[in-house]
Motif scaffolding. Structure first.
Motif, PDB file in Angstrom:
ATOM      1  N   LEU A   1       2.891  10.090  -9.698  1.00  0.00           N
ATOM      2  CA  LEU A   1       2.094  10.364 -10.910  1.00  0.00           C
ATOM      3  C   LEU A   1       1.188  11.335 -10.952  1.00  0.00           C
ATOM      4  N   VAL A   2       0.656  11.800  -9.857  1.00  0.00           N
ATOM      5  CA  VAL A   2      -0.096  12.981  -9.603  1.00  0.00           C
ATOM      6  C   VAL A   2       0.930  14.195  -9.682  1.00  0.00           C
TER       7      VAL A   2
ATOM      8  N   GLN B   1       3.660   5.613  -5.725  1.00  0.00           N
ATOM      9  CA  GLN B   1       3.549   5.717  -7.128  1.00  0.00           C
ATOM     10  C   GLN B   1       2.380   6.516  -7.744  1.00  0.00           C
ATOM     11  N   ARG B   2       1.221   6.532  -6.959  1.00  0.00           N
ATOM     12  CA  ARG B   2       0.219   7.368  -7.215  1.00  0.00           C
ATOM     13  C   ARG B   2       0.622   9.010  -6.863  1.00  0.00           C
ATOM     14  N   ASN B   3       1.139   9.258  -5.918  1.00  0.00           N
ATOM     15  CA  ASN B   3       1.673  10.517  -5.553  1.00  0.00           C
ATOM     16  C   ASN B   3       2.670  11.237  -6.740  1.00  0.00           C
TER      17      ASN B   3
ATOM     18  N   LEU C   1       2.228   1.580  -3.542  1.00  0.00           N
ATOM     19  CA  LEU C   1       1.101   2.299  -4.311  1.00  0.00           C
ATOM     20  C   LEU C   1       0.803   3.850  -4.075  1.00  0.00           C
ATOM     21  N   ARG C   2       0.880   3.881  -2.771  1.00  0.00           N
ATOM     22  CA  ARG C   2       0.674   5.627  -2.403  1.00  0.00           C
ATOM     23  C   ARG C   2       1.683   6.352  -3.324  1.00  0.00           C
TER      24      ARG C   2
ATOM     25  N   ASN D   1       0.953  -1.186  -0.070  1.00  0.00           N
ATOM     26  CA  ASN D   1      -0.021   0.095   0.040  1.00  0.00           C
ATOM     27  C   ASN D   1       0.819   1.404   0.019  1.00  0.00           C
TER      28      ASN D   1
END
Length: 185
Positions: free
Chosen positions: A18-19, A14-16, A11-12, A8
């Motif tokens: 990407l954003v 990677q998401r951050n 993934l967070r 998790n």
């Protein structure tokens, strides 16, 4: 459970990232659009060598005479009730000193007529120019339209002669007159 927290967390992250990349790209695109919109636009007109506008103490090119005749005709036929004084001053600056009083009298008569009657002329649809660079004369043929208000009340074929004088390389207007002949009688 610890494994799940690590996944998790990755993934967070990677998401951050990407954003953050998308936000950076969006901001840079907006800044680029603003810069391109505010960029000064420059228009470059390439000069041509097809017209020789030469003036000397003893010579005036035909192209220069044509250009000066067009200028005088434009000024004369742009006289309107609203701009009479301004255009008259522009025309009087074009006159040779020896012809000044005679031309000024003609101009005053025309101006008074336009003021009192409220009409104006447009000289357009020019058919031809006859240029005599030796005697500094230009004959211009075209159609003279007379307007009263917004209505055209007359259209006649006319021919005008514009004469110039060359005083040491300075070309001034000598006279402007209508050529009388069978065509425009």
């Amino acid at each position: 459970m610890k494994e799940m927290e690590v996944v998790n967390s990755k993934l967070r992250l990677q998401r951050n990232v990407l954003v953050l990349c998308m936000a950076t790209m969006l901001i840079s695109n907006v800044m680029l659009a603003v810069k391109l919109n505010n960029q000064e636009k420059i228009v470059i007109l390439v000069p041509t060598l097809d017209k020789e506008l030469a003036v000397g103490t003893g010579f005036v090119s035909e192209e220069y005479l044509k250009l000066r005749a067009e200028q005088i005709i434009y000024l004369l036929f742009s006289l309107r009730k609203e701009n009479i004084e301004y255009v008259k001053q522009g025309l009087l600056k074009q006159i040779d000193s020896q012809s000044y009083q005679e031309f000024k009298a003609q101009l005053e008569k025309l101006s008074l007529d336009i003021k009192e009657r409220g009409y104006f002329y447009i000289f357009n649809d020019i058919q031809k120019f006859e240029i005599d660079s030796k005697d500094l004369n230009v004959k211009v043929s075209g159609y003279l339209e007379t307007y009263l208000g917004n209505s055209r009340i007359d259209r006649k074929f006319k021919e005008y002669e514009v004469s110039f004088v060359n005083r040491g390389g300075v070309v001034n207007l000598k006279s402007f007159s209508e050529v009388k002949n069978e065509k425009n009688s």
